[in-house]
Every structure is written in C-alpha cells, then in structure tokens.
Scaffold this active site. Structure first.
Site, short mmCIF file in Angstrom:
data_model
loop_
_atom_site.label_atom_id
_atom_site.label_comp_id
_atom_site.label_asym_id
_atom_site.label_seq_id
_atom_site.Cartn_x
_atom_site.Cartn_y
_atom_site.Cartn_z
CE LYS A 24 -2.90 0.92 3.59
NZ LYS A 24 -2.69 2.31 4.05
CB SER A 174 5.18 10.18 11.14
OG SER A 174 4.33 10.34 10.01
CG ASP A 323 0.77 0.17 9.45
OD1 ASP A 323 0.39 1.04 10.26
OD2 ASP A 323 1.18 0.45 8.31
NE ARG A 354 -5.03 0.38 13.01
CZ ARG A 354 -4.29 0.50 11.92
NH1 ARG A 354 -2.99 0.49 12.00
NH2 ARG A 354 -4.87 0.61 10.73
NE ARG A 399 -2.45 -1.72 8.32
CZ ARG A 399 -2.17 -2.10 7.08
NH1 ARG A 399 -2.36 -3.36 6.72
NH2 ARG A 399 -1.71 -1.26 6.19
C1 S3P Z 1 2.59 5.00 6.04
C2 S3P Z 1 3.24 5.30 7.18
C3 S3P Z 1 2.81 4.86 8.53
C4 S3P Z 1 1.80 3.73 8.45
C5 S3P Z 1 0.76 3.97 7.42
C6 S3P Z 1 1.37 4.16 6.04
C7 S3P Z 1 3.11 5.50 4.76
O1 S3P Z 1 2.21 5.93 9.20
O2 S3P Z 1 1.21 3.52 9.71
O3 S3P Z 1 -0.13 2.86 7.37
O4 S3P Z 1 2.72 5.00 3.69
O5 S3P Z 1 3.96 6.41 4.80
P1 S3P Z 1 3.07 7.12 9.85
O6 S3P Z 1 3.54 8.01 8.80
O7 S3P Z 1 2.14 7.79 10.78
O8 S3P Z 1 4.20 6.46 10.51
#
Ligand code: S3P
Length: 439
Positions: A24, A174, A323, A354, A399
């Site tokens: 994804k 993040s 995740d 979550r 999830r």
């Molecule tokens: C993602 C980063 C993560 C993850 C999310 C997808 C991404 O979040 O939990 O499902 O594609 O950059 P954070 O950016 O909050 O870490």
C-alpha cells in the site's frame, strides 16, 4: 453500509504458497510521484484498494492522466502522465482523500510549491486524524493553511513558488510526515532534511532517485536537494508485508499450518513483525529473491507454533511493526507471559484508536491488555480460545477487521465482525486468500 460478517473456525490448516496484493505505501508513492513527474511513467503491481484509489482520484483532479488497467491477478498496471514542471491544475472541488492518511499527508507536501488553492477532505475516520504534524513544517517552509490552527480535515492549502528549505526535527517517527516535507523540499532551493526520533519506513527515499531526485538517508535523517523536477520512470510494486502479516500470523496460530508468502517487500522497516514472531518462539524465515527497484523482495515463511511466549518490542523498533500491532497483539494473547509494545502512542491516531480497540477486543475474549503510559501490555494465555457468540466491531479500521477475522479463523467458535467491509482499504481479497490456503 457497514457489513456484518460471520467468520467460522478453519476446518483445515493453512498450507502452501501465495502472493499478496501490492504494498500500500509503495503503491501510493508510485501513483503520487508519477503524477508529479514530467512525462509518462509505467507502474506495475499496484494495489487495487480503496486507499490507493483515493490517491488516483486526487491526482486526476489535479490534472495527471491516469490510464491503469486491472490485471488478471487483481493488481493495477499502466501509465500515469504527470503534470511535471507546469504543476497541478486548480481542482474544481475538494480533494477527497477518503480513509487514506497517506494520501492526505503526502498531498499536503506535494501541493506546497504550487500557487493553487485546494481543500482536502476525508471520511469520518480521516477527519479525526492529526494533520498539524504535517502543517507545522510545511508552514515553516512557506505553505499556507486555513484554518491556520486546524488540527483535522477539512483544511485548505495554498502553496507558494518560493518554498524555503528546512531542517526539521520531527517529534514523531512518521513516514507520512517525513515524506510530505521531502516532497515539498524537492521544490525548495537547497537541502531539506528531516531528523526523526527513530527511523520510519523509507520507501520515498528509495523511490525518489529513480525519478531523478537525489536523496540521502542515514538511520534517522533523510534529505533531498532542490529544486528538481521529477522525471517519469517505471515502478514495480512488491507485495505488501503488512497484508502478508495477517496470513502469516494466522498460520502461527492454526495447528498444522505452514505457509510461504512470495514476492513480498523485505524492507527491514516493514518486516519487524517477523522478528517479533521469532522472538515469541515462531519458526519464521525470510529469503530474498531479488529486488523491485531499490526495494528488496522475497519469500516469508511461518509455521504453526504451539509454544508461543511473550516478548518485548522496544520503542526504537515500534515504527517497524506499527501497522502489525493489532494482529501481533492477538498472537500475544495466545502466548505464555506478558508481551509489551513500548512507545506505542501512535496507535492512538491510526484509522481508529487502535490501542483502545485492541484492549477492548481482547477483553471480549477474556484477555487482559492495558496501556501504561505509552506502552501496550498483553497478558497472554496459552489455553485461551474464543467462546460462542462473540461480536467484534472493526470500527471502520481494515487492520482491526482482519485481526478479529484471524481470531475467528483460529478460534473454537464462529464470531461476528461488524464493519468487516473495511478490508477493502488495503486487502479486499483477504478471505479469498485464506480460503485458498485452507483448501
Ligand atoms: C505509512 C506510514 C505509517 C503507516 C501507514 C502508512 C506511509 O504511518 O502507519 O499505514 O505509507 O507512509 P506514519 O507516517 O504515521 O508512521
């Protein structure tokens, strides 16, 4: 309409090999970077799910030409012609990011260098998720948001052709925040750097060089040098380890199971769940079978484990399992002793809270779980199994829907899940894949 589904215990173990849909995070980036680039990119193996379709929809509204077809394996493949140096066009209405935090936050960075005004909206869940974390660094670079102090969508962004490069010390690990700043930084004159408290997933840093942008990445620091216009390229998306995790954890819990998931991203920032399973006593392994661009890919294997024990995931590793915490918490519920996920605050601001949802769902099954400060604790019970009449709520979270489904598949009684259709966000064919492995 949210659908209620009854999940029955598996009659046979999970066996054999399977491929899961495209990753994804990497699919979003393939779509978004192609849309920003000059020329026509060819992208393959793209996840066809609600979230990725949100990214596709918004880049079309902004003037990218998208010509993707659904392939026999269910993936999306085809061409995206980006807006390149001329920039995105003024959209004629709000940019609806659906349930996708990745779409909304990355888009904020993408729009920052352009003199258009765009309103970003999202569904009920996305409209509760924090956006200031991205607005703060982008405002410092020169982008304008209204309302200026908005914490959540809807938010209107106005970019500027004169973005300043920054060095940003992010308070959270993040990848969405980091990526938003780096993508804006591509248009700033000089080096833009993001320093994180712990490393988040690095798919953006790995993909940008193929689009002609120089990136550097050390453990907690990522940077780009601008100004640079991205140039079209070809991207092949590997399978999603976060989707594979649900199959692999089900195999660890269901007696007699042994499965392999092929063609999955082996990016170390994404397969922390496999290490966690190993720490719990599971016989798990990974084997590289090459790379898709700079992303390693390969085979993940897991066997049933009748001797699970609790383990500790330290705070500096939490981003690598973030995740997968809900499904790992379910595995921990079957383990002897206590499992702790340290520094797990970010769970509170995902598609739903979550941490609360996991604690509530496990409590329904008679398992004690609790938050102490930032740490999530689960007190496992190797004798535990599901009782009759259990009813879970997915709370609009893909999830959680799959986590409670695994509880039903590997339990002793049928369970009901309200809002199971949330799986369409990341893994629409989840139950079909489970059925295939249980034949
Ligand atoms: C993602 C980063 C993560 C993850 C999310 C997808 C991404 O979040 O939990 O499902 O594609 O950059 P954070 O950016 O909050 O870490």
């Amino acid at each position: 309409m949210s659908e209620s589904v009854v999940i029955r215990p598996l009659e046979k173990p999970l066996r054999g090999s399977i491929r899961v849909p495209g990753d994804k995070s990497i699919s979003h980036r393939a779509v978004l970077l192609s849309a920003m680039a000059e020329g026509t990119s060819q992208i393959r193996g793209v996840l066809d799910s609600d979230d990725v379709r949100s990214s596709i929809r918004v880049v079309q509204q902004l003037g990218a030409q998208v010509n993707l077809q659904i392939m026999p394996d269910g993936s999306l493949e085809g061409a995206i012609t980006g807006w390149g140096a001329k920039g995105p066009s003024q959209p004629d209405g709000p940019l609806d990011c659906g349930n996708s935090g990745t779409t909304a936050r990355l888009l904020m960075g993408i729009l920052a260098p352009w003199g258009i005004e765009a309103e970003l909206t999202g569904d009920e869940s996305l409209a509760r998720r924090p956006m200031q974390r991205v607005m703060t660094p982008l405002s410092r670079m020169g982008a304008r948001f209204s309302p200026q102090d908005a914490q959540t969508l809807p938010i209107t962004e106005r970019g500027t052709g004169r973005l300043d490069p920054i060095t940003y010390e992010s308070p959270v690990a993040s990848a969405q925040l980091k990526t938003a700043v780096l993508l804006a930084g591509l248009s700033a004159d000089g080096e833009t750097r993001v320093i994180e408290p712990a490393p988040s997933r690095n798919h953006t840093e790995l993909m940008l060089p193929a689009f002609g942008a120089e990136t550097t990445a050390a453990t907690r620091v990522a940077s780009v040098k601008g100004p640079v216009t991205l140039r079209a390229t070809d991207v092949v998306v590997p399978g999603d380890p976060s989707s594979a995790a649900f199959l692999l954890c089900a195999a660890a819990l269901c007696p007699g199971s042994a499965i392999q998931v092929e063609g999955v991203s082996l990016n170390p920032a994404r397969i922390g769940f496999l290490r966690t399973l190993e720490h719990m006593g599971v016989n798990a392994s990974r084997r590289s079978d090459g790379a898709k661009g700079k992303e390693l890919s390969g085979i993940l294997s897991v066997e049933y484990c009748d001797r699970l024990h609790g383990c500790e995931v330290p705070a500096e590793k939490i981003a690598t399992v973030i995740d997968e915490v809900p499904i790992l918490a379910l595995v921990a519920a079957h383990a002897k002793g206590v499992t702790v996920f340290r520094g797990a605050d970010e769970l509170r601001v995902k598609e739903t809270d979550r941490a609360a949802a996991v604690i509530e769902g496990l409590a329904l099954m008679g398992i004690d779980a609790w938050m102490d400060g930032s740490d999530l604790f689960i007190e496992g019970d190797p004798m535990f199994s599901t009782s009759a009449g259990l009813r879970f709520d997915a709370k609009g979270d893909h999830r959680l829907a799959m986590t409670w489904a695994v509880a039903g598949l590997c339990g002793a009684n049928p369970i009901e899940i309200q809002g199971f259709d949330a799986v369409s966000v990341s893994y629409p064919g989840f139950l079909d894949d489970i059925r295939m492995l249980a034949r």
